[in-house]
Design an enzyme around this catalytic site. Structure first.
Site, PDB file in Angstrom:
ATOM      1  N   GLY A 140       1.035  -4.913   1.178  1.00 43.72           N
ATOM      2  CA  GLY A 140      -0.276  -5.018   0.070  1.00 43.72           C
ATOM      3  C   GLY A 140       0.129  -5.757  -0.674  1.00 43.72           C
ATOM      4  N   GLU A 190       4.361  -5.157   7.401  1.00 39.62           N
ATOM      5  CA  GLU A 190       3.727  -3.662   8.103  1.00 39.62           C
ATOM      6  C   GLU A 190       4.131  -3.531   8.719  1.00 39.62           C
ATOM      7  OE1 GLU A 190       2.592  -6.643   5.699  1.00 39.62           O
ATOM      8  OE2 GLU A 190       1.031  -5.469   4.708  1.00 39.62           O
ATOM      9  N   ALA A 221       0.297  -1.169  -0.038  1.00 38.67           N
ATOM     10  CA  ALA A 221      -0.292  -0.178   0.070  1.00 38.67           C
ATOM     11  C   ALA A 221       0.839   1.104   0.078  1.00 38.67           C
ATOM     12  CB  ALA A 221      -0.647   0.421   1.225  1.00 38.67           C
ATOM     13  N   GLU A 273      -0.554  -9.140  -0.270  1.00 40.99           N
ATOM     14  CA  GLU A 273      -1.862  -9.705  -0.164  1.00 40.99           C
ATOM     15  C   GLU A 273      -2.942  -9.644  -1.310  1.00 40.99           C
ATOM     16  OE1 GLU A 273      -3.395  -8.309   3.750  1.00 40.99           O
ATOM     17  OE2 GLU A 273      -1.853  -6.498   3.508  1.00 40.99           O
TER      18      GLU A 273
END
Ligand code: CO8
Length: 269
Positions: free
Chosen positions: A120, A143, A75, A123
């Site tokens: 992300g 993270e 992200a 993910e």
């Protein structure tokens, strides 16, 4: 029977969709930021999932990253740095929605992981049906080193894929692992040289696209449902989807072609 017209491909600033027969290739194309997922990329990905769901002409989707370094490096940290919790909640929900929509697509998705798949980005790859990595791919959920934890479905999907102990080690340490270790852990199906990544993904996609489309779609639904439920419920679901295949003309074609010793010609109905 009237055929519904295919929807026009939307105009995106961070994504590209190309097609090769029944195979769609969706590229996240923001290489200057290693394809990091900001809200524009995520909104466009959500739109892309809705678009692909309405493309019965496409039997398989390959998802990859633009440039040579990254699939997706996570992200967008620069966007998250000032994000208040309430907006982070919406941002997380958007990321989760993208991944859930990918999992619910009628077509199987092959993630062709061409470099960093971090946070992300990993993910996102975990929501694909099949993962093929280049030798240069690097995986990780860093993270916790930033003060948050995976929020786009990574804790749940990694758990389902590799089990609690292995998922816990990756999530709690934030360690990065190379492609061969990801293969050993069962996170990816194959590791290939970088220049073989897209050819390998296309070869696999071609084999899937040549199979009976409705059977593949229902098989994906059964695998996805089964992954999220108990065995008894999953088996019941499989019973219904297997029976539903018998309502297609393609199953008659598949059986007849076998008996007549020829290749089947499926129509997707
Ligand atoms: N966000 C924003 N920009 C990024 C990101 C990112 N995740 N990753 C790379 N970039 C940018 C860099 O800032 C740099 O930009 P600039 O040239 O303007 O400085 C450009 O991409 C190139 O990156 P580097 O110069 O750092 O390239 P290197 O080859 O030196 O390093 C790395 C590559 C190792 C991948 C490094 O860029 C890196 O560590 N990136 C961050 C990886 C990371 O921590 N990802 C996880 C982010 S958190 C997350 O994904 C949470 C998901 C769930 C959120 C739910 C809650 C809201």
């Amino acid at each position: 029977m009237t055929m519904t017209a295919l929807p026009k491909v939307p105009t995106w600033t961070t994504l590209k969709l190309t097609t090769d027969g029944r195979v769609g290739v969706l590229t996240i194309d923001r290489p200057e930021a290693l394809n990091a997922l900001n809200s524009t990329v995520l909104r466009e990905l959500e739109e892309a999932m809705d678009h692909l769901a309405a493309r019965p002409d496409l039997g398989v989707v390959i998802l990859t990253g633009g440039g040579s370094k990254a699939f997706v490096a996570g992200a967008d940290i620069k966007e998250m740095v000032t994000l208040p919790a309430i907006e982070a909640r919406a941002f997380t929900a958007l990321g989760q929605r993208v991944n859930a929509k990918m999992e619910e697509l009628p077509q199987p998705v092959i993630a062709a992981i061409n470099g960093y798949a971090l946070g992300g980005g990993m993910e996102l790859a975990l929501a694909a049906d099949i993962r093929i990595a280049s030798e240069s791919a690097v995986f990780g959920l860093p993270e916790v080193g930033l003060g948050l934890h995976p929020g786009f479905g990574g804790t749940q999907r990694l758990l389902a894929l590799v089990g609690k102990g292995r998922a816990a080690e990756l999530v709690y340490t934030g360690d990065r692992i190379k492609a061969d270790e990801a293969l050993r852990l069962g996170i990816v199906n194959k590791v290939v040289p970088q220049d073989q990544l897209l050819p390998t993904a296309h070869a696999m996609a071609g084999r899937i696209a040549a199979a009976a489309p409705v059977a593949v779609m229902l098989a994906k639904a059964a695998l996805t449902r089964g992954n999220a439920t108990d065995l008894t419920t999953g088996l019941r679901y499989e019973n219904e989807t297997a029976a539903l295949c018998f309502s297609t003309s393609d199953i008659r074609e598949g059986f007849t072609a076998f008996i007549e010793k020829r290749k089947p010609c499926f129509e997707g109905k």
